[in-house]
Design a protein around this motif. Structure first.
Motif, PDB file in Angstrom:
ATOM      1  N   GLY A 198       0.823  -1.208   0.000  1.00 13.80           N
ATOM      2  CA  GLY A 198       0.000   0.000   0.000  1.00 13.80           C
ATOM      3  C   GLY A 198       0.856   1.256   0.000  1.00 13.80           C
ATOM      4  N   THR A 199       0.299   2.333  -0.509  1.00  9.92           N
ATOM      5  CA  THR A 199       1.038   3.591  -0.635  1.00  9.92           C
ATOM      6  C   THR A 199       0.752   4.487   0.566  1.00  9.92           C
ATOM      7  OG1 THR A 199       0.860   3.455  -3.042  1.00  9.92           O
ATOM      8  CG2 THR A 199       1.452   5.580  -2.107  1.00  9.92           C
ATOM      9  N   PHE A 200       1.817   4.989   1.188  1.00  7.67           N
ATOM     10  CA  PHE A 200       1.649   5.926   2.296  1.00  7.67           C
ATOM     11  C   PHE A 200       1.141   7.271   1.761  1.00  7.67           C
ATOM     12  CE2 PHE A 200       4.793   3.077   4.325  1.00  7.67           C
ATOM     13  CZ  PHE A 200       4.133   2.848   5.521  1.00  7.67           C
ATOM     14  N   PRO A 201       0.421   8.041   2.573  1.00  4.03           N
ATOM     15  CA  PRO A 201      -0.023   9.379   2.137  1.00  4.03           C
ATOM     16  C   PRO A 201       1.177  10.274   1.804  1.00  4.03           C
ATOM     17  CG  PRO A 201      -1.167   8.706   4.139  1.00  4.03           C
ATOM     18  CD  PRO A 201      -0.071   7.706   3.912  1.00  4.03           C
ATOM     19  N   GLN A 202       0.938  11.229   0.940  1.00  2.45           N
ATOM     20  CA  GLN A 202       2.004  12.169   0.562  1.00  2.45           C
ATOM     21  C   GLN A 202       2.509  12.909   1.790  1.00  2.45           C
ATOM     22  OE1 GLN A 202       0.804  15.191  -2.190  1.00  2.45           O
ATOM     23  NE2 GLN A 202       2.887  15.819  -2.676  1.00  2.45           N
ATOM     24  N   GLY A 203       3.803  12.983   1.937  1.00  2.62           N
ATOM     25  CA  GLY A 203       4.406  13.678   3.065  1.00  2.62           C
ATOM     26  C   GLY A 203       4.761  12.777   4.217  1.00  2.62           C
ATOM     27  N   VAL A 204       4.202  11.578   4.257  1.00  2.00           N
ATOM     28  CA  VAL A 204       4.540  10.623   5.314  1.00  2.00           C
ATOM     29  C   VAL A 204       5.728   9.805   4.814  1.00  2.00           C
ATOM     30  CG1 VAL A 204       3.719   8.722   6.758  1.00  2.00           C
ATOM     31  CG2 VAL A 204       2.141  10.551   6.073  1.00  2.00           C
ATOM     32  N   THR A 205       6.919  10.241   5.213  1.00  2.00           N
ATOM     33  CA  THR A 205       8.147   9.658   4.656  1.00  2.00           C
ATOM     34  C   THR A 205       9.055   9.025   5.702  1.00  2.00           C
ATOM     35  OG1 THR A 205       9.275  11.800   4.849  1.00  2.00           O
ATOM     36  CG2 THR A 205       8.140  11.337   2.757  1.00  2.00           C
ATOM     37  N   GLN A 206       8.788   9.261   7.008  1.00  2.00           N
ATOM     38  CA  GLN A 206       9.675   8.788   8.055  1.00  2.00           C
ATOM     39  C   GLN A 206       8.939   7.842   9.005  1.00  2.00           C
ATOM     40  OE1 GLN A 206      12.883   9.627   7.864  1.00  2.00           O
ATOM     41  NE2 GLN A 206      12.429  10.919   6.088  1.00  2.00           N
ATOM     42  N   PRO A 207       9.691   6.997   9.717  1.00  6.70           N
ATOM     43  CA  PRO A 207       9.043   6.124  10.702  1.00  6.70           C
ATOM     44  C   PRO A 207       8.309   6.919  11.777  1.00  6.70           C
ATOM     45  CG  PRO A 207      11.256   5.343  10.233  1.00  6.70           C
ATOM     46  CD  PRO A 207      11.127   6.678   9.565  1.00  6.70           C
ATOM     47  N   VAL A 208       8.891   8.052  12.179  1.00  9.20           N
ATOM     48  CA  VAL A 208       8.249   8.942  13.152  1.00  9.20           C
ATOM     49  C   VAL A 208       8.499  10.380  12.700  1.00  9.20           C
ATOM     50  CG1 VAL A 208       8.126   9.697  15.543  1.00  9.20           C
ATOM     51  CG2 VAL A 208       8.624   7.302  15.036  1.00  9.20           C
ATOM     52  N   TYR A 218       6.703  14.765  12.728  1.00  8.89           N
ATOM     53  CA  TYR A 218       5.654  15.691  13.139  1.00  8.89           C
ATOM     54  C   TYR A 218       4.760  16.012  11.942  1.00  8.89           C
ATOM     55  CZ  TYR A 218       8.286  16.467  17.438  1.00  8.89           C
ATOM     56  OH  TYR A 218       8.924  16.283  18.634  1.00  8.89           O
ATOM     57  N   GLY A 219       3.491  16.237  12.225  1.00  7.68           N
ATOM     58  CA  GLY A 219       2.532  16.559  11.170  1.00  7.68           C
ATOM     59  C   GLY A 219       2.586  18.023  10.768  1.00  7.68           C
ATOM     60  N   SER A 220       1.861  18.368   9.718  1.00  2.49           N
ATOM     61  CA  SER A 220       1.906  19.716   9.159  1.00  2.49           C
ATOM     62  C   SER A 220       1.319  20.759  10.110  1.00  2.49           C
ATOM     63  CB  SER A 220       1.157  19.762   7.826  1.00  2.49           C
ATOM     64  OG  SER A 220      -0.220  19.431   8.014  1.00  2.49           O
ATOM     65  N   ARG A 221       0.326  20.366  10.915  1.00  2.00           N
ATOM     66  CA  ARG A 221      -0.316  21.379  11.758  1.00  2.00           C
ATOM     67  C   ARG A 221       0.573  21.814  12.905  1.00  2.00           C
ATOM     68  NH1 ARG A 221      -4.760  23.935  11.586  1.00  2.00           N
ATOM     69  NH2 ARG A 221      -5.386  22.713   9.767  1.00  2.00           N
ATOM     70  N   GLY A 257       1.898  19.907  25.319  1.00  2.00           N
ATOM     71  CA  GLY A 257       2.437  18.814  26.107  1.00  2.00           C
ATOM     72  C   GLY A 257       3.520  18.011  25.424  1.00  2.00           C
ATOM     73  N   ILE A 258       4.194  18.575  24.423  1.00  2.00           N
ATOM     74  CA  ILE A 258       5.277  17.853  23.757  1.00  2.00           C
ATOM     75  C   ILE A 258       6.551  18.684  23.806  1.00  2.00           C
ATOM     76  CG2 ILE A 258       3.767  16.564  22.207  1.00  2.00           C
ATOM     77  CD1 ILE A 258       4.529  18.547  20.006  1.00  2.00           C
ATOM     78  N   SER A 259       7.685  18.008  23.812  1.00  2.00           N
ATOM     79  CA  SER A 259       8.978  18.681  23.841  1.00  2.00           C
ATOM     80  C   SER A 259       9.603  18.641  22.454  1.00  2.00           C
ATOM     81  CB  SER A 259       9.914  18.002  24.852  1.00  2.00           C
ATOM     82  OG  SER A 259       9.397  18.098  26.159  1.00  2.00           O
ATOM     83  N   ILE A 260       9.912  19.821  21.924  1.00  2.00           N
ATOM     84  CA  ILE A 260      10.551  19.945  20.618  1.00  2.00           C
ATOM     85  C   ILE A 260      11.804  20.788  20.783  1.00  2.00           C
ATOM     86  CG2 ILE A 260      10.320  20.904  18.283  1.00  2.00           C
ATOM     87  CD1 ILE A 260       7.422  20.190  18.328  1.00  2.00           C
ATOM     88  N   SER A 261      12.894  20.364  20.223  1.00  2.00           N
ATOM     89  CA  SER A 261      14.159  21.082  20.378  1.00  2.00           C
ATOM     90  C   SER A 261      14.226  22.276  19.435  1.00  2.00           C
ATOM     91  CB  SER A 261      15.332  20.144  20.093  1.00  2.00           C
ATOM     92  OG  SER A 261      15.368  19.809  18.708  1.00  2.00           O
ATOM     93  N   PRO A 262      15.008  23.312  19.790  1.00  2.00           N
ATOM     94  CA  PRO A 262      15.205  24.440  18.870  1.00  2.00           C
ATOM     95  C   PRO A 262      15.761  24.008  17.519  1.00  2.00           C
ATOM     96  CG  PRO A 262      15.983  25.004  21.072  1.00  2.00           C
ATOM     97  CD  PRO A 262      15.655  23.547  21.090  1.00  2.00           C
TER      98      PRO A 262
END
Length: 484
Positions: free
Chosen positions: A154-164, A166-169, A197-202
């Motif tokens: 099956g084909t993954f949706p466009q933009g879903v390229t990595q195992p993990v 972050y989404g566009s929003r 509630g999530i930690s994202i690095s600079p």
């Protein structure tokens, strides 16, 4: 300043070396007096009589109160006839809570079967609880064909390229905080944790910035192509620091479009690299900076700059014509607001009257400020006064100064470009500069996008989210060179 004749008459009785020394001292005094006058003039410059920014004025009482605005009879606050805006009740609330009394406040008996005789409504506008991160797992299922034994996945949706990833929003929200609200990277990560509630690095935000800018390259080219077709554009520039060196941020904009560009050069080399002015044929609004005049488009000059320069001349010379000329320009601005607001040209008789008064005042100023007289025996040309230079400039470029009264779409000043560039100056005050050129170019491209979509009434977060989904907002290119 000439040596008095009574002094010269005594020179024959003096030794030649004394006479030579007197001439030397006299010339030295002339140079020192000119230098003192120049330094005093610089010392008296502030944001109201020059192009200096208000931030350079300091906190003295004089500089805080100097303004080109004239006093009016209007009181502070909303004016009569102004339609105010206030919070109004919604006809379709999201939630409804009823508060019914259980017992009578008079006798204490139950009101379970009591008749309802009235309802008073009160509405509270508030935010829902902070959203939590939603994790969506995409699974690509592989099947084997019972006929040929081939495997198909099956084909993954466009933009879903990595195992993990972050989404566009969430990327759009972070870009909004950093590049629209100018929250520093470190504080943006803190805000992200407090809100979601999530930690994202600079470092992740830096990567998000680069990704967004790559998705806006086609948008920026479209904006520059659209600017070439605008009837009126605005130009300005300011210094920024990139990799510890002075660079220049150029802005080319209109009422619906904004294009920023970082260049190592301020003059024609940098402007040519941008690629708009060299082939533009409409009306360009800018200050009197000389490189702009090298392009063949029609020029219109910022009269707000001129008003400040006239105020400087008035303060330095105490002559009357600068104030009268300022009042004439402000009067012309008032006529523009009366007629051009309704897309009606200013009557020709009024325009001719303004131009005639303008010519008379310029000539009066030239008469009061003659060119410096060349003294025989002295080498080089004597420097003209600031007033004389300004008058000659206003005389030569009269059409460009008064173009705003002839064209409905041409404004009195260059405030549009200055407002556009002011937001990038805010960014510079926060960050101090850019560590590398790639990041600088990415940020100014994103700011071009944000400024443009704001001018077109689009929501910033949604437009950024669309860009991450490879569907950025694009300008409509139309030819409007005859609309001015």
């Amino acid at each position: 300043m000439e040596i008095p004749e009574e002094i010269k008459s005594k020179f024959p009785d003096c030794p030649p070396e004394i006479v030579a020394y007197i001439y030397y001292l006299h010339e030295k005094i002339d140079k020192l007096e000119a230098r003192v006058t120049e330094l005093e003039s610089r010392l008296n410059l502030n944001s109201s009589n020059s192009g200096k920014p208000p931030s350079s004025d300091g906190y003295t009482h004089k500089n805080r109160t100097t303004s080109l605005r004239k006093k009016t009879q209007k009181k502070p606050g909303g004016q009569p006839g102004h339609t105010g805006k206030t919070l109004e009740q919604s006809s379709n609330p999201d939630h409804l809570e009823t508060h019914s009394p259980e017992v009578c406040s008079c006798c204490g008996r139950s009101l379970q079967n009591g008749a309802i005789i009235g309802i008073e409504k009160r509405q509270v506008f508030d935010l829902p609880p902070p959203p939590s991160i939603e994790i969506i797992e995409h699974q690509s299922i592989t099947k084997i064909c019972t006929h040929c034994g081939g495997k198909t996945s099956g084909t993954f949706p466009q933009g879903v390229t990595q195992p993990v990833q972050y989404g566009s929003r969430i990327k759009a929200y972070l870009s909004y905080l950093v590049h629209y609200q100018f929250i520093p990277y470190e504080r943006a990560t803190e805000a992200c944790y407090d809100l979601f509630g999530i930690s994202i690095s600079p470092g992740t935000i830096v990567n998000i910035t680069r990704t967004l800018s790559e998705k806006l390259i086609l948008f920026h080219e479209s904006v520059k192509n659209a600017l070439k077709c605008e009837s009126v554009i605005h130009n300005d520039e300011t210094g920024i620091r990139v990799e510890g060196k002075l660079n220049w941020l150029h802005v080319t904009s209109s009422s619906r479009l904004t294009s920023y560009s970082v260049q190592t050069k301020r003059g024609t080399e940098g402007i040519n690299n941008i690629g708009v002015l060299p082939i533009y044929t409409g009306i360009s609004v800018h200050d009197f900076w000389k490189p702009y005049l090298s392009y063949s488009c029609t020029h219109s000059f910022c009269c707000a700059h001129i008003l400040r320069e006239l105020k400087r001349v008035e303060e330095e010379t105490e002559q009357k014509w600068p104030n009268i000329l300022s009042e004439l320009l402000i009067q012309a601005k008032g006529l523009k607001e009366i007629f051009h607001t309704d897309d009606i040209p200013i009557p020709r008789i009024m325009m001719n009257s303004i131009k005639s008064s303008y010519d008379e005042l310029i000539q009066a100023g030239l008469d009061e400020n003659p060119p410096p007289v060349h003294i025989a025996g002295k080498r080089g040309r004597k420097k003209k006064s600031f007033a004389r230079n300004l008058l000659e400039r206003l005389d030569i470029h009269k059409d460009g100064v008064l173009r705003f009264i002839e064209h409905i779409r041409v404004p009195f000043d260059n405030n549009l470009a200055e407002r556009d560039i002011r937001m990038m100056k805010v960014k510079m005050k926060i960050s101090g500069g850019f560590r590398d050129r790639a990041n600088a170019e990415a940020v100014v491209l994103i700011r071009s996008y944000i400024s443009t979509i704001r001018k077109n009434g689009e929501r910033v977060i949604e437009a950024i989210n669309d860009a991450f989904n490879n569907n950025p907002w694009m300008p409509e290119t139309h030819t409007g060179l005859n609309d001015a």
